[in-house]
Scaffold this motif. Structure first.
Motif, PDB file in Angstrom:
ATOM      1  N   ILE A 233       0.845  -1.208   0.000  1.00 33.08           N
ATOM      2  CA  ILE A 233       0.000   0.000   0.000  1.00 33.08           C
ATOM      3  C   ILE A 233       0.874   1.250   0.000  1.00 33.08           C
ATOM      4  O   ILE A 233       0.619   2.204  -0.747  1.00 33.08           O
ATOM      5  N   HIS A 234       1.894   1.256   0.837  1.00 36.49           N
ATOM      6  CA  HIS A 234       2.763   2.435   0.904  1.00 36.49           C
ATOM      7  C   HIS A 234       3.509   2.657  -0.415  1.00 36.49           C
ATOM      8  O   HIS A 234       3.715   3.808  -0.827  1.00 36.49           O
ATOM      9  N   SER A 235       3.898   1.576  -1.078  1.00 37.94           N
ATOM     10  CA  SER A 235       4.639   1.718  -2.330  1.00 37.94           C
ATOM     11  C   SER A 235       3.776   2.291  -3.444  1.00 37.94           C
ATOM     12  O   SER A 235       4.295   2.874  -4.399  1.00 37.94           O
ATOM     13  N   LYS A 236       2.459   2.133  -3.336  1.00 38.74           N
ATOM     14  CA  LYS A 236       1.545   2.609  -4.373  1.00 38.74           C
ATOM     15  C   LYS A 236       0.928   3.969  -4.042  1.00 38.74           C
ATOM     16  O   LYS A 236       0.173   4.528  -4.849  1.00 38.74           O
ATOM     17  N   ALA A 237       1.219   4.490  -2.863  1.00 37.91           N
ATOM     18  CA  ALA A 237       0.661   5.783  -2.467  1.00 37.91           C
ATOM     19  C   ALA A 237       1.283   6.905  -3.294  1.00 37.91           C
ATOM     20  O   ALA A 237       2.481   6.881  -3.583  1.00 37.91           O
ATOM     21  N   PRO A 238       0.491   7.899  -3.692  1.00 35.15           N
ATOM     22  CA  PRO A 238       1.031   9.029  -4.463  1.00 35.15           C
ATOM     23  C   PRO A 238       2.075   9.795  -3.661  1.00 35.15           C
ATOM     24  O   PRO A 238       2.027   9.830  -2.426  1.00 35.15           O
ATOM     25  N   ALA A 239       3.017  10.396  -4.350  1.00 32.74           N
ATOM     26  CA  ALA A 239       4.050  11.191  -3.687  1.00 32.74           C
ATOM     27  C   ALA A 239       3.406  12.329  -2.903  1.00 32.74           C
ATOM     28  O   ALA A 239       2.516  13.020  -3.398  1.00 32.74           O
ATOM     29  N   GLY A 240       3.849  12.504  -1.680  1.00 35.59           N
ATOM     30  CA  GLY A 240       3.321  13.567  -0.841  1.00 35.59           C
ATOM     31  C   GLY A 240       2.082  13.189  -0.053  1.00 35.59           C
ATOM     32  O   GLY A 240       1.619  13.961   0.788  1.00 35.59           O
ATOM     33  N   PHE A 241       1.537  11.993  -0.306  1.00 33.45           N
ATOM     34  CA  PHE A 241       0.339  11.559   0.421  1.00 33.45           C
ATOM     35  C   PHE A 241       0.722  11.237   1.874  1.00 33.45           C
ATOM     36  O   PHE A 241       1.729  10.568   2.121  1.00 33.45           O
ATOM     37  N   PRO A 242      -0.060  11.715   2.845  1.00 34.69           N
ATOM     38  CA  PRO A 242       0.284  11.501   4.261  1.00 34.69           C
ATOM     39  C   PRO A 242       0.027  10.066   4.721  1.00 34.69           C
ATOM     40  O   PRO A 242      -0.945   9.786   5.413  1.00 34.69           O
ATOM     41  N   THR A 243       0.873   9.172   4.332  1.00 36.72           N
ATOM     42  CA  THR A 243       0.745   7.774   4.748  1.00 36.72           C
ATOM     43  C   THR A 243       1.099   7.636   6.232  1.00 36.72           C
ATOM     44  O   THR A 243       1.750   8.523   6.813  1.00 36.72           O
ATOM     45  N   PRO A 244       0.707   6.544   6.874  1.00 34.90           N
ATOM     46  CA  PRO A 244       1.110   6.331   8.266  1.00 34.90           C
ATOM     47  C   PRO A 244       2.622   6.406   8.462  1.00 34.90           C
ATOM     48  O   PRO A 244       3.092   6.942   9.462  1.00 34.90           O
ATOM     49  N   SER A 245       3.369   5.871   7.511  1.00 33.65           N
ATOM     50  CA  SER A 245       4.822   5.923   7.615  1.00 33.65           C
ATOM     51  C   SER A 245       5.330   7.359   7.582  1.00 33.65           C
ATOM     52  O   SER A 245       6.214   7.743   8.364  1.00 33.65           O
ATOM     53  N   ALA A 246       4.761   8.157   6.686  1.00 31.90           N
ATOM     54  CA  ALA A 246       5.177   9.559   6.577  1.00 31.90           C
ATOM     55  C   ALA A 246       4.865  10.324   7.857  1.00 31.90           C
ATOM     56  O   ALA A 246       5.659  11.155   8.317  1.00 31.90           O
ATOM     57  N   VAL A 247       3.719  10.036   8.445  1.00 31.93           N
ATOM     58  CA  VAL A 247       3.325  10.708   9.689  1.00 31.93           C
ATOM     59  C   VAL A 247       4.292  10.343  10.811  1.00 31.93           C
ATOM     60  O   VAL A 247       4.733  11.196  11.591  1.00 31.93           O
ATOM     61  N   LEU A 248       4.627   9.053  10.892  1.00 33.87           N
ATOM     62  CA  LEU A 248       5.560   8.611  11.926  1.00 33.87           C
ATOM     63  C   LEU A 248       6.933   9.257  11.750  1.00 33.87           C
ATOM     64  O   LEU A 248       7.582   9.639  12.734  1.00 33.87           O
ATOM     65  N   GLN A 249       7.369   9.404  10.511  1.00 33.93           N
ATOM     66  CA  GLN A 249       8.658  10.043  10.271  1.00 33.93           C
ATOM     67  C   GLN A 249       8.637  11.504  10.695  1.00 33.93           C
ATOM     68  O   GLN A 249       9.605  12.010  11.261  1.00 33.93           O
ATOM     69  N   THR A 250       7.530  12.164  10.420  1.00 41.50           N
ATOM     70  CA  THR A 250       7.406  13.568  10.824  1.00 41.50           C
ATOM     71  C   THR A 250       7.438  13.705  12.339  1.00 41.50           C
ATOM     72  O   THR A 250       8.152  14.558  12.890  1.00 41.50           O
ATOM     73  N   LEU A 251       6.688  12.860  13.018  1.00 40.12           N
ATOM     74  CA  LEU A 251       6.673  12.897  14.475  1.00 40.12           C
ATOM     75  C   LEU A 251       8.027  12.506  15.051  1.00 40.12           C
ATOM     76  O   LEU A 251       8.475  13.066  16.058  1.00 40.12           O
ATOM     77  N   GLY A 252       8.681  11.537  14.396  1.00 40.78           N
ATOM     78  CA  GLY A 252       9.992  11.108  14.872  1.00 40.78           C
ATOM     79  C   GLY A 252      11.027  12.214  14.815  1.00 40.78           C
ATOM     80  O   GLY A 252      11.942  12.260  15.639  1.00 40.78           O
ATOM     81  N   GLY A 253      10.861  13.117  13.848  1.00 41.72           N
ATOM     82  CA  GLY A 253      11.787  14.234  13.730  1.00 41.72           C
ATOM     83  C   GLY A 253      11.698  15.216  14.882  1.00 41.72           C
ATOM     84  O   GLY A 253      12.611  16.019  15.082  1.00 41.72           O
ATOM     85  N   LEU A 254      10.613  15.145  15.637  1.00 47.92           N
ATOM     86  CA  LEU A 254      10.433  16.049  16.783  1.00 47.92           C
ATOM     87  C   LEU A 254      11.027  15.493  18.068  1.00 47.92           C
ATOM     88  O   LEU A 254      11.132  16.208  19.057  1.00 47.92           O
ATOM     89  N   LEU A 255      11.390  14.210  18.041  1.00 48.49           N
ATOM     90  CA  LEU A 255      11.928  13.568  19.237  1.00 48.49           C
ATOM     91  C   LEU A 255      13.429  13.807  19.358  1.00 48.49           C
ATOM     92  O   LEU A 255      14.117  14.068  18.364  1.00 48.49           O
ATOM     93  N   PRO A 256      13.958  13.725  20.580  1.00 47.33           N
ATOM     94  CA  PRO A 256      15.414  13.887  20.750  1.00 47.33           C
ATOM     95  C   PRO A 256      16.181  12.744  20.102  1.00 47.33           C
ATOM     96  O   PRO A 256      15.640  11.658  19.869  1.00 47.33           O
ATOM     97  N   ARG A 257      17.435  12.973  19.827  1.00 45.73           N
ATOM     98  CA  ARG A 257      18.276  11.961  19.191  1.00 45.73           C
ATOM     99  C   ARG A 257      18.462  10.773  20.128  1.00 45.73           C
ATOM    100  O   ARG A 257      18.474  10.916  21.356  1.00 45.73           O
ATOM    101  N   PRO A 258      18.633   9.582  19.577  1.00 43.25           N
ATOM    102  CA  PRO A 258      18.863   8.391  20.412  1.00 43.25           C
ATOM    103  C   PRO A 258      20.149   8.510  21.221  1.00 43.25           C
ATOM    104  O   PRO A 258      21.034   9.319  20.904  1.00 43.25           O
ATOM    105  N   ALA A 259      20.257   7.674  22.236  1.00 41.43           N
ATOM    106  CA  ALA A 259      21.430   7.707  23.103  1.00 41.43           C
ATOM    107  C   ALA A 259      22.695   7.296  22.366  1.00 41.43           C
ATOM    108  O   ALA A 259      23.793   7.744  22.692  1.00 41.43           O
TER     109      ALA A 259
END
Length: 329
Positions: A233-259
């Motif tokens: 499903i993710h491989s067939k999603a249009p570019a720029g579409f807010p997939t669950p993976s894209a949302v998680l990546q965006t949220l992950g960018g707000l978290l502090p760096r790993p230890a």
């Protein structure tokens, strides 16, 4: 001059991945030896012994004690290290092998929670044997690699001998403790340091995602089917579409760096995002990639290989998928 018949040593050859490597290597015309803590030949979950099993040399040995297998190393053209643990001292391996869903869930939960106490003496013994991430995933591989490099080959080879290490994609956090991937990356770094210092050896790091087999590991099949659907499903999603993976990546960018950013460079949410986009992989495909990597003629195969690169290596990729060889190079 007749070509040398290649022989590989599989560390953990009677395990899930190791047995697939033994079977595939024999089919490719290689000789195969295996070491394991028990030294017992592989059997199917129902206790059957296929014909190919009798063609493997089964030896008892401890990966952490080179003296138990050092005599085998001069006669092999490659070594494949397949042993590892997903959860520390949790007893999950026996639960997966037995197909017990409650035990798998309880073992995983105990490992993630850091509580592995059990009143069952059999489960305690399983947990003791499975060991820690550092011991099983890292130290055992480094011990075997050092012994391999220190050995004097009896074979007339015109190419570097391969040490193939079964690592993992970083797509299991936080469901699996970060120590799992960290220990795998530490092993890769240690092996790379040793092999780079000796031109007669090369290191290859196979990084599969979830490994499945519908018959030998049926308990994993439903999860593998869901992850495969998600990746499709993710491989067939249009570019720029807010997939669950894209949302998680965006949220992950707000978290502090790993230890330990040198081992896990991004957040657990990024790892979860990858889990949604990287398909699971059949154990036979993993074994085929390992055998190609171990082939003495494939000196071009070295370094890390993720799922995309594994598929490219064995000549399998989805329609419209770009070859991964250039990216790996």
């Amino acid at each position: 001059m007749e070509p040398v018949i290649q022989k590989i040593l599989v560390v953990g050859g009677n395990g899930f991945v190791g047995s697939a490597v033994c079977r595939t290597a024999l089919a490719r015309g290689m000789k195969v030896a295996s070491i394991s803590s028990s030294g017992r030949p592989w059997q199917t979950p129902k206790g059957h012994t296929p014909n190919w099993v009798h063609k493997v040399e089964w030896h008892q040995g401890d990966a952490l004690k080179p003296e138990t297998y050092a005599h085998l190393l001069p006669g092999v053209s490659a070594v494949v290290h397949t042993i590892g643990t997903l959860f520390e001292k949790s007893g999950y391996k026996s639960a997966v092998k037995d197909g017990s869903v409650p035990r798998v869930l309880s073992s995983a939960a105990a490992a993630v929670a850091g509580c592995s106490a059990s009143a069952n003496p059999l489960e305690k013994e399983e947990k003791r044997r499975e060991g820690s991430y550092a011991l099983v995933n890292r130290d055992s591989a480094l011990a075997v690699c050092k012994a391999f490099i220190d050995s004097q080959t009896e074979l007339k080879l015109n190419a570097p001998r391969a040490f193939v290490y079964i690592s993992a994609e970083d797509c299991t956090r936080p469901l699996v403790p970060a120590g799992y991937v960290e220990s795998k990356r530490e092993a890769e770094a240690g092996i790379e340091e040793m092999t780079r210092a000796n031109p007669n050896y090369r290191g290859v790091y196979i990084r599969p995602s979830l490994i499945y087999h519908p018959h030998f590991r049926p308990i994993i099949s439903p999860v593998a089917a869901l992850l495969d659907l998600s990746a499709t499903i993710h491989s067939k999603a249009p570019a720029g579409f807010p997939t669950p993976s894209a949302v998680l990546q965006t949220l992950g960018g707000l978290l502090p760096r790993p230890a330990r950013p040198d081992l896990t460079p991004d957040s657990p949410l990024h790892a979860m995002a990858r889990a949604l986009t990287i398909p699971p992989i059949h154990v036979d495909h993993v074994a085929e990639a390992i055998c190609i990597a171990a082939d003495n003629a494939r000196t071009d195969v070295r370094g890390p290989y993720g799922v995309a690169e594994i598929r490219e290596l064995i000549g399998w990729h989805q329609k419209g998928q770009k070859p991964a060889a250039a990216a790996h190079a």
